[in-house]
Design an enzyme around this catalytic site. Structure first.
Site, PDB file in Angstrom:
ATOM      1  N   MET A 114      -3.109  13.666  -7.946  1.00 23.95           N
ATOM      2  CA  MET A 114      -3.268  12.302  -7.927  1.00 23.95           C
ATOM      3  C   MET A 114      -2.439  11.361  -6.932  1.00 23.95           C
ATOM      4  O   MET A 114      -1.322  11.572  -6.962  1.00 23.95           O
ATOM      5  CB  MET A 114      -3.134  11.611  -9.131  1.00 23.95           C
ATOM      6  CG  MET A 114      -4.319  12.019 -10.208  1.00 23.95           C
ATOM      7  SD  MET A 114      -3.968  11.363 -11.918  1.00 23.95           S
ATOM      8  CE  MET A 114      -2.478  12.040 -12.445  1.00 23.95           C
ATOM      9  N   ILE A 172       2.003  15.750 -15.138  1.00 24.70           N
ATOM     10  CA  ILE A 172       3.174  16.111 -14.527  1.00 24.70           C
ATOM     11  C   ILE A 172       3.584  14.930 -13.432  1.00 24.70           C
ATOM     12  O   ILE A 172       2.734  14.532 -12.799  1.00 24.70           O
ATOM     13  CB  ILE A 172       3.049  17.385 -13.556  1.00 24.70           C
ATOM     14  CG1 ILE A 172       2.605  18.510 -14.303  1.00 24.70           C
ATOM     15  CG2 ILE A 172       4.258  17.862 -12.759  1.00 24.70           C
ATOM     16  CD1 ILE A 172       2.230  19.719 -13.769  1.00 24.70           C
ATOM     17  N   GLY A 202       1.636   8.035  -8.837  1.00 25.39           N
ATOM     18  CA  GLY A 202       1.744   9.496  -8.097  1.00 25.39           C
ATOM     19  C   GLY A 202       1.896  10.743  -8.716  1.00 25.39           C
ATOM     20  O   GLY A 202       2.958  10.786  -9.585  1.00 25.39           O
ATOM     21  N   SER A 203       0.920  11.785  -9.091  1.00 25.28           N
ATOM     22  CA  SER A 203       1.137  12.617 -10.212  1.00 25.28           C
ATOM     23  C   SER A 203       0.165  13.894 -10.068  1.00 25.28           C
ATOM     24  O   SER A 203      -0.489  13.843  -9.029  1.00 25.28           O
ATOM     25  CB  SER A 203       1.402  11.986 -11.557  1.00 25.28           C
ATOM     26  OG  SER A 203       0.352  11.043 -11.634  1.00 25.28           O
ATOM     27  N   ARG A 204       0.137  14.573 -11.152  1.00 19.42           N
ATOM     28  CA  ARG A 204      -0.992  15.856 -11.262  1.00 19.42           C
ATOM     29  C   ARG A 204      -1.026  16.312 -12.501  1.00 19.42           C
ATOM     30  O   ARG A 204      -0.109  15.862 -13.381  1.00 19.42           O
ATOM     31  CB  ARG A 204      -0.054  17.021 -10.462  1.00 19.42           C
ATOM     32  CG  ARG A 204      -0.757  18.118 -10.538  1.00 19.42           C
ATOM     33  CD  ARG A 204      -0.042  19.401  -9.901  1.00 19.42           C
ATOM     34  NE  ARG A 204       0.003  20.474 -10.374  1.00 19.42           N
ATOM     35  CZ  ARG A 204       0.710  21.591  -9.930  1.00 19.42           C
ATOM     36  NH1 ARG A 204       1.511  21.508  -8.707  1.00 19.42           N
ATOM     37  NH2 ARG A 204       0.984  22.647 -10.581  1.00 19.42           N
TER      38      ARG A 204
END
EC number: 4.1.1.65
Length: 244
Positions: A114, A172, A202-204
């Site tokens: 993301m 994450i 911002g991440s995953r």
């Protein structure tokens, strides 16, 4: 049609509307707006206009659009908006492994990255009972890296369906993200596509597909949380695709 029945939902057409802002983001938007107003009052118009753009971005970051969730018990739904950056067969994280978790055999992991421009509200891939929510502190490496699954700040969530099928997924944190906010706790009942948390800036999200389920997405594909089907229970077909 003699044997097929098609049901069309009543209610007329669907119209586009501005997404609402999740309550978690209202305070950040209010702070940014207050700072913006202060700059204009002080006569610093150039900085004020820049802060106005920041305020709009903050509100957009925490947008919470309505999603049309597929009502299919066999579907495993994407938990995040973003880009499919990794599809790998890996052992499940030790926090979700074992007989009470995802087992010990390697599973297909689909990683969704993301960016700061994507919706960051995460949703559960299946409906069922939240069996575990495990937070682990860590680093803030680029979430696009493979080792982010083991090194970064993260939160594992394990959901068990009524028939015993389990799906685990991991939020994450990335380079910019500094907090993972859960909306659920162990023992909660959730419906497929329900909001379960968010990651700031911002991440995953990694999803571990059950054994025998092939991914129905390809590398480079964009997913929509609560709508895109990552896999279908009982479907072992592997799809191929090209970027063009």
């Amino acid at each position: 049609m003699e044997n097929d029945e098609i049901t069309i939902a009543a209610g007329g057409n669907v119209k586009w509307r501005f997404p609402s802002v999740h309550p978690e983001g209202v305070k950040f938007g209010a702070i940014a707006a207050a700072i913006t107003g202060l700059f204009f009052v002080m006569g610093w118009e150039i900085i004020g206009w820049l802060m106005l753009m920041v305020t709009i971005w903050v509100l957009a970051f925490f947008r919470d659009p309505i999603r049309a969730v597929p009502q299919d018990e066999g579907a495993i739904i994407a938990p995040a908006d973003g880009l499919v950056t990794l599809i790998q067969r890996v052992p499940p994280p030790r926090e979700m492994a074992g007989p009470d978790g995802l087992g010990d055999q390697p599973l297909i992991r689909v990683s969704i990255f993301m960016s700061v421009f994507d919706v960051h509200i995460n949703r559960t891939p299946i409906g069922g009972t939240v069996k575990a929510v495990t937070y682990i502190s860590g680093k803030f490496l680029n979430a696009d890296l493979d080792k982010a699954s083991e090194d970064n700040e993260r939160q594992h969530i394990l959901v068990e369906r009524h028939d015993g099928l389990r799906v685990g997924f991991t939020q994450i944190a990335g380079l910019v993200a500094r907090r993972i906010v859960p909306f659920v706790k162990p023992g909660d009942m959730v419906a497929a596509g329900q909001r379960i948390g968010l990651i700031r800036f911002g991440s995953r999200v990694d999803v571990y597909l059950p054994a025998g389920v092939a991914p129905r997405v390809i590398l480079g594909q964009r997913t929509v949380a609560g709508e895109t089907i990552l896999g279908q229970i009982g479907d072992r077909r592997v799809i191929a695709g090209i970027q063009q």
